[in-house]
Design a protein around this motif. Structure first.
Motif, PDB file in Angstrom:
ATOM      1  N   MET A 225       0.826  -1.201   0.000  1.00 17.99           N
ATOM      2  CA  MET A 225       0.000   0.000   0.000  1.00 17.99           C
ATOM      3  C   MET A 225       0.861   1.252   0.000  1.00 17.99           C
ATOM      4  N   SER A 226       1.957   1.227   0.724  1.00 14.27           N
ATOM      5  CA  SER A 226       2.867   2.374   0.769  1.00 14.27           C
ATOM      6  C   SER A 226       3.494   2.628  -0.598  1.00 14.27           C
ATOM      7  N   ILE A 227       3.949   1.562  -1.254  1.00 13.37           N
ATOM      8  CA  ILE A 227       4.585   1.717  -2.569  1.00 13.37           C
ATOM      9  C   ILE A 227       3.575   2.197  -3.607  1.00 13.37           C
ATOM     10  N   GLU A 228       2.389   1.607  -3.610  1.00  8.29           N
ATOM     11  CA  GLU A 228       1.390   2.009  -4.600  1.00  8.29           C
ATOM     12  C   GLU A 228       0.930   3.448  -4.366  1.00  8.29           C
ATOM     13  N   THR A 229       0.863   3.866  -3.115  1.00  4.31           N
ATOM     14  CA  THR A 229       0.483   5.250  -2.820  1.00  4.31           C
ATOM     15  C   THR A 229       1.534   6.221  -3.350  1.00  4.31           C
ATOM     16  N   GLU A 230       2.803   5.878  -3.174  1.00  2.00           N
ATOM     17  CA  GLU A 230       3.862   6.735  -3.709  1.00  2.00           C
ATOM     18  C   GLU A 230       3.811   6.783  -5.241  1.00  2.00           C
ATOM     19  N   LEU A 231       3.534   5.654  -5.862  1.00  2.98           N
ATOM     20  CA  LEU A 231       3.381   5.650  -7.318  1.00  2.98           C
ATOM     21  C   LEU A 231       2.222   6.545  -7.729  1.00  2.98           C
ATOM     22  N   ALA A 232       1.092   6.424  -7.023  1.00  3.94           N
ATOM     23  CA  ALA A 232      -0.098   7.203  -7.368  1.00  3.94           C
ATOM     24  C   ALA A 232       0.156   8.704  -7.238  1.00  3.94           C
ATOM     25  N   LYS A 233       0.922   9.096  -6.242  1.00  5.36           N
ATOM     26  CA  LYS A 233       1.219  10.520  -6.060  1.00  5.36           C
ATOM     27  C   LYS A 233       1.929  11.108  -7.268  1.00  5.36           C
ATOM     28  N   ALA A 234       2.726  10.293  -7.944  1.00  6.86           N
ATOM     29  CA  ALA A 234       3.484  10.780  -9.101  1.00  6.86           C
ATOM     30  C   ALA A 234       2.702  10.670 -10.405  1.00  6.86           C
ATOM     31  N   HIS A 235       1.643   9.873 -10.423  1.00 10.31           N
ATOM     32  CA  HIS A 235       0.890   9.681 -11.665  1.00 10.31           C
ATOM     33  C   HIS A 235       0.238  10.983 -12.122  1.00 10.31           C
ATOM     34  N   ILE A 236       0.262  11.210 -13.425  1.00 16.05           N
ATOM     35  CA  ILE A 236      -0.482  12.350 -13.949  1.00 16.05           C
ATOM     36  C   ILE A 236      -1.964  11.982 -13.966  1.00 16.05           C
ATOM     37  N   SER A 237      -2.812  12.973 -13.983  1.00 13.72           N
ATOM     38  CA  SER A 237      -4.245  12.734 -13.869  1.00 13.72           C
ATOM     39  C   SER A 237      -4.809  12.122 -15.153  1.00 13.72           C
ATOM     40  N   LYS A 238      -5.982  11.536 -15.042  1.00 12.37           N
ATOM     41  CA  LYS A 238      -6.640  10.948 -16.206  1.00 12.37           C
ATOM     42  C   LYS A 238      -6.981  12.021 -17.235  1.00 12.37           C
ATOM     43  N   GLU A 239      -7.257  13.244 -16.773  1.00 12.04           N
ATOM     44  CA  GLU A 239      -7.542  14.327 -17.715  1.00 12.04           C
ATOM     45  C   GLU A 239      -6.295  14.674 -18.532  1.00 12.04           C
ATOM     46  N   MET A 240      -5.128  14.672 -17.899  1.00  8.95           N
ATOM     47  CA  MET A 240      -3.883  14.959 -18.617  1.00  8.95           C
ATOM     48  C   MET A 240      -3.523  13.837 -19.584  1.00  8.95           C
ATOM     49  N   ARG A 241      -3.894  12.592 -19.229  1.00  6.23           N
ATOM     50  CA  ARG A 241      -3.604  11.477 -20.131  1.00  6.23           C
ATOM     51  C   ARG A 241      -4.403  11.574 -21.421  1.00  6.23           C
ATOM     52  N   ARG A 242      -5.463  12.360 -21.425  1.00  7.26           N
ATOM     53  CA  ARG A 242      -6.279  12.521 -22.630  1.00  7.26           C
ATOM     54  C   ARG A 242      -5.649  13.480 -23.636  1.00  7.26           C
ATOM     55  N   ARG A 243      -4.554  14.116 -23.253  1.00  8.88           N
ATOM     56  CA  ARG A 243      -3.918  15.077 -24.167  1.00  8.88           C
ATOM     57  C   ARG A 243      -2.662  14.429 -24.741  1.00  8.88           C
ATOM     58  N   PRO A 244      -2.734  13.915 -25.973  1.00  6.73           N
ATOM     59  CA  PRO A 244      -1.621  13.129 -26.512  1.00  6.73           C
ATOM     60  C   PRO A 244      -0.306  13.888 -26.580  1.00  6.73           C
ATOM     61  N   GLU A 245      -0.358  15.196 -26.782  1.00  6.84           N
ATOM     62  CA  GLU A 245       0.879  15.967 -26.874  1.00  6.84           C
ATOM     63  C   GLU A 245       1.617  16.028 -25.544  1.00  6.84           C
ATOM     64  N   LEU A 246       0.904  15.788 -24.426  1.00  7.57           N
ATOM     65  CA  LEU A 246       1.540  15.777 -23.112  1.00  7.57           C
ATOM     66  C   LEU A 246       2.088  14.393 -22.757  1.00  7.57           C
ATOM     67  N   ASN A 247       1.828  13.414 -23.595  1.00  5.30           N
ATOM     68  CA  ASN A 247       2.213  12.031 -23.304  1.00  5.30           C
ATOM     69  C   ASN A 247       3.152  11.477 -24.365  1.00  5.30           C
ATOM     70  N   TYR A 248       3.906  12.364 -24.979  1.00  7.39           N
ATOM     71  CA  TYR A 248       4.879  11.951 -25.993  1.00  7.39           C
ATOM     72  C   TYR A 248       6.209  12.625 -25.702  1.00  7.39           C
ATOM     73  N   HIS A 249       7.187  11.821 -25.330  1.00 11.11           N
ATOM     74  CA  HIS A 249       8.540  12.328 -25.057  1.00 11.11           C
ATOM     75  C   HIS A 249       9.520  11.321 -25.640  1.00 11.11           C
ATOM     76  N   LYS A 250       9.873  11.500 -26.889  1.00 10.57           N
ATOM     77  CA  LYS A 250      10.791  10.560 -27.523  1.00 10.57           C
ATOM     78  C   LYS A 250      12.217  10.889 -27.091  1.00 10.57           C
ATOM     79  N   ILE A 251      12.885   9.875 -26.590  1.00 11.87           N
ATOM     80  CA  ILE A 251      14.202  10.047 -25.973  1.00 11.87           C
ATOM     81  C   ILE A 251      15.147   8.985 -26.517  1.00 11.87           C
ATOM     82  N   ALA A 252      16.372   9.385 -26.772  1.00 18.44           N
ATOM     83  CA  ALA A 252      17.381   8.402 -27.157  1.00 18.44           C
ATOM     84  C   ALA A 252      17.626   7.469 -25.973  1.00 18.44           C
ATOM     85  N   ALA A 253      17.735   6.177 -26.250  1.00 22.25           N
ATOM     86  CA  ALA A 253      17.953   5.207 -25.175  1.00 22.25           C
ATOM     87  C   ALA A 253      19.200   5.553 -24.370  1.00 22.25           C
TER      88      ALA A 253
END
Length: 685
Positions: A225-253
């Motif tokens: 529960m502690s680990i999942e809560t910390e993960l959730a705190k960092a997650h972006i909101s579902k509304e932000m996930r609906r904006r494709p331009e905010l969810n694209y970050h192409k990076i060299a490996a």
């Protein structure tokens, strides 16, 4: 089964059209018993059109919501059950699809073996996790578990590059929580706090079922529960996930250590089986960074318990009744309000559909979807495509330059009807007699390997992301395609002998809905080739956003339960698609002889039948607890939090007040509760 994340936009409704003009009977479309004539169309059209259905169809205890959609799924499952049982009456060669489908189904039904096995099917996987000695082992196991269970920490997948949709690349994205949405971990209202408490109880119970001592289970639950809560705190909101331009970050490996976080990336990708690539998309950087920080700072025992939970929770539905019942108590009762577990045979059908979807689909379409139905759908889709093109050309708010680009995109839609032209080859997948769970693992790893082989290769645009028997449909922006599986091309969506009003109000709206997804707040940001690209003039984009905001405000003001309101921003794409589907299909319907005549059927004009047909797609019963449409209270709260679709009631009473033709068809007056002044109605497509 493990599911791979792709940017498809799923409907939950669909369409077709009959050109016949014969009078419809009750079995061919509009059933007058579905109506509640004590209600008035302008007060609640949902109640008026579907109140009789609600009264006649109380929610079965195993459902959190139940409507015409669910009834169709039940009928499909019965059809599939019959197909599988037919397989059991014949000799099936070892390694054949028939053997695999039949054997997996029988394993799901074998409660005696499942209960005798208990936690044994997962013990080897849990032991491998328990044997981890250092953080490098944790990284290895994170990649390994992600092949067959829900993604620990963050997700990894292969799919089209949003900016170059012809090529498949690797993607990393936020994941790792067990309750579906970050809000369950963060909000402080009474209901959410209760859900968290019950989730901890589930954790403790399942760790105990897996063989942990009580004290160890309690400690492991707290750590997860502690680990999942910390993960959730960092997650972006579902509304932000609906904006494709905010969810694209192409990076060299090679730059991941610098641009995301220091991590043994090469080793991790080697363990995933995907070590040979130069760049990838990190959809959400901060959540991935937070995941790596957790791996760095958490004690190894806590990390092992977290990984073990991913295995236990993913396996629970395929183990003994102790695991199944504990899972249902939380995910079924607490989160959704269901009162009773679904029958074992239905759950087994779901598992077979998930593991061997196209193998089952091939049998399904041979019996239930004749070739002429596919041809008829293609004709209907073309009618709707022409209608949407005409409406795009008629809108006054869009410039000619953007209209030309929109028309170009519309004309390049890929249309998939019924079933794929090429069936998936399941020969590498073995279904053995060891355990139900291990077969699900093999099926998940088969799908994972099938996905992995696409890395760095051209996108196969003939690939289907739903099996033919699925009661649903989708639009995929990365391939600019609309897909209508055979499973949805039947009543109440499509009636072979139904009149045009019924079919345009049903499957016609569904086709229009999926087409409109190509031009909703997400889909409009992808061009005709499926690339994330800005093909709008700035002025037109601004005007679109202004018009879309009308729907956001309207749905934000809808009270779904007590003081809880709908989320107009999160449901915007589906609300635009419903709005567009209604407008486009109605526009096409007006060209039919039925629409141009004055003939009534069953006392209703053709226009009235169109809208009644649409409402009946969302027919549902009412809860025993209170009159809230076709969904239990707990499920209303859950769906409002996690579902991008509006609730069925509001796909009627929320959508129709924005359709001018509905006012005329039912003489809706300013004194009616659903009435919206003309200037407050949305007008997009």
């Amino acid at each position: 089964m493990k599911r791979i994340v792709f940017p498809i936009i799923v409907l939950a409704i669909m369409v077709t059209t009959s050109c016949s003009q014969q009078k419809a009977s009750q079995n061919d479309g509009l059933n007058l018993a579905n109506l509640d004539t004590t209600a008035t169309p302008g007060e609640s059209f949902y109640q008026y059109a579907t109140g009789g259905w609600q009264k006649a169809n109380p929610i079965p205890d195993e459902y959190a919501r139940y409507g015409s959609f669910d009834k169709l799924r039940e009928e499909n499952q019965s059809q599939i059950q019959g197909l599988i049982e037919e397989l059991g009456k014949q000799e099936n060669a070892s390694g054949s699809n028939a053997q695999k489908v039949g054997d997996l189904y029988k394993m799901g039904l074998d409660s005696a073996k499942l209960n005798a096995d208990g936690a044994a099917p997962i013990q080897a996987q849990l032991q491998e996790i328990a044997d981890a000695k250092d953080k490098k082992d944790i990284i290895r196991l994170t990649a390994l578990v992600g092949r067959y269970a829900s993604n620990p920490f963050f997700g990894f997948s292969v799919g089209p590059d949003d900016m170059n949709s012809a090529i498949n690349i690797a993607h990393l994205y936020q994941s790792g929580i067990g309750m579906g949405d970050r809000d369950y971990y963060l909000l402080q209202d009474d209901h959410t706090q209760m859900v968290r408490q019950e989730y901890v109880k589930l954790l403790e119970k399942q760790f105990t079922n897996a063989g942990y001592a009580d004290a160890d289970a309690k400690q492991a639950a707290a750590q997860v529960m502690s680990i999942e809560t910390e993960l959730a705190k960092a997650h972006i909101s579902k509304e932000m996930r609906r904006r494709p331009e905010l969810n694209y970050h192409k990076i060299a490996a090679a730059d991941l250590n610098k641009q995301v976080a220091p991590f043994e990336w090469d080793f991790f990708f080697e363990q995933t089986g995907a070590s040979a690539f130069d760049s990838l998309n990190v959809s959400q950087i901060e959540p991935v960074k937070a995941s790596i920080a957790l791996i760095d700072k958490q004690p190894i025992d806590a990390l092992k318990n977290y990984l073990s939970w991913k295995v236990i929770n993913s396996a629970a539905s395929y183990l003994s009744d102790d695991f199944i019942n504990a899972n249902f108590d939380f995910y079924g009762k607490t989160l959704s309000g269901s009162k009773e577990l679904r029958p074992r045979w239905r759950r087994s059908i779901d598992a077979v559909n998930g593991a061997l979807g196209e193998a089952v689909g091939q049998l399904y379409v041979q019996k239930y979807f004749p070739p002429e139905a596919k041809e008829r759908m293609l004709t209907l889709v073309e009618n709707l495509r022409i209608s949407l093109g005409e409406r795009i050309n008629q809108v006054e708010w869009m410039s000619d330059a953007t209209k030309a680009k929109a028309e170009e995109k519309l004309n390049t839609f890929i249309v998939k009807i019924g079933y794929p032209d090429k069936w998936k080859d399941y020969s590498p997948l073995d279904i053995k007699d060891d355990s139900y769970w291990q077969n699900i693992v093999r099926a998940s790893e088969f799908e994972y390997d099938d996905m992995l082989k696409d890395l760095g290769k051209p996108v196969d645009k003939s690939k289907w992301y739903m099996s033919p028997q699925t009661v649903n449909a989708y639009y995929n922006p990365s391939s600019n395609e609309i897909c209508f599986p055979a499973g949805i091309l039947q009543p109440p969506f499509f009636y072979m002998n139904g009149d045009d009003a019924i079919n345009y109000g049903g499957i016609g709206v569904v086709i229009g809905h999926e087409m409109t997804h190509g031009f909703d707040d997400q889909g409009r940001k992808f061009d005709k080739d499926g690339n994330l690209a800005d093909w709008w003039t700035p002025e037109d984009a601004t005007r679109f956003d202004e018009r879309a905001a009308v729907l956001v405000r309207h749905f934000d003001n809808i009270v779904v339960l007590d003081t809880v309101r709908a989320n107009g921003t999160y449901t915007l794409g589906e609300n635009i698609a419903d709005h567009g589907g209604l407008q486009v299909s109605h526009h096409a319907f007006l060209k039919t002889p039925q629409a141009q005549s004055d003939e009534k059927i069953d006392g209703f004009t053709s226009e009235q039948r169109f809208f009644l047909s649409y409402a009946n797609l969302w027919a549902g019963n009412r809860s025993e607890e209170r009159r809230v449409g076709n969904v239990r209270d707990a499920e209303i709260l859950r769906l409002t939090r996690i579902d991008p679709h509006s609730l069925g009631k509001w796909r009627v009473d929320g959508a129709l007040p924005h359709i001018d033709a509905w006012y005329e068809a039912f003489n809706i007056q300013p004194s009616d509760p659903l009435y919206l002044p003309k200037e407050q109605r949305a007008s997009i497509w």
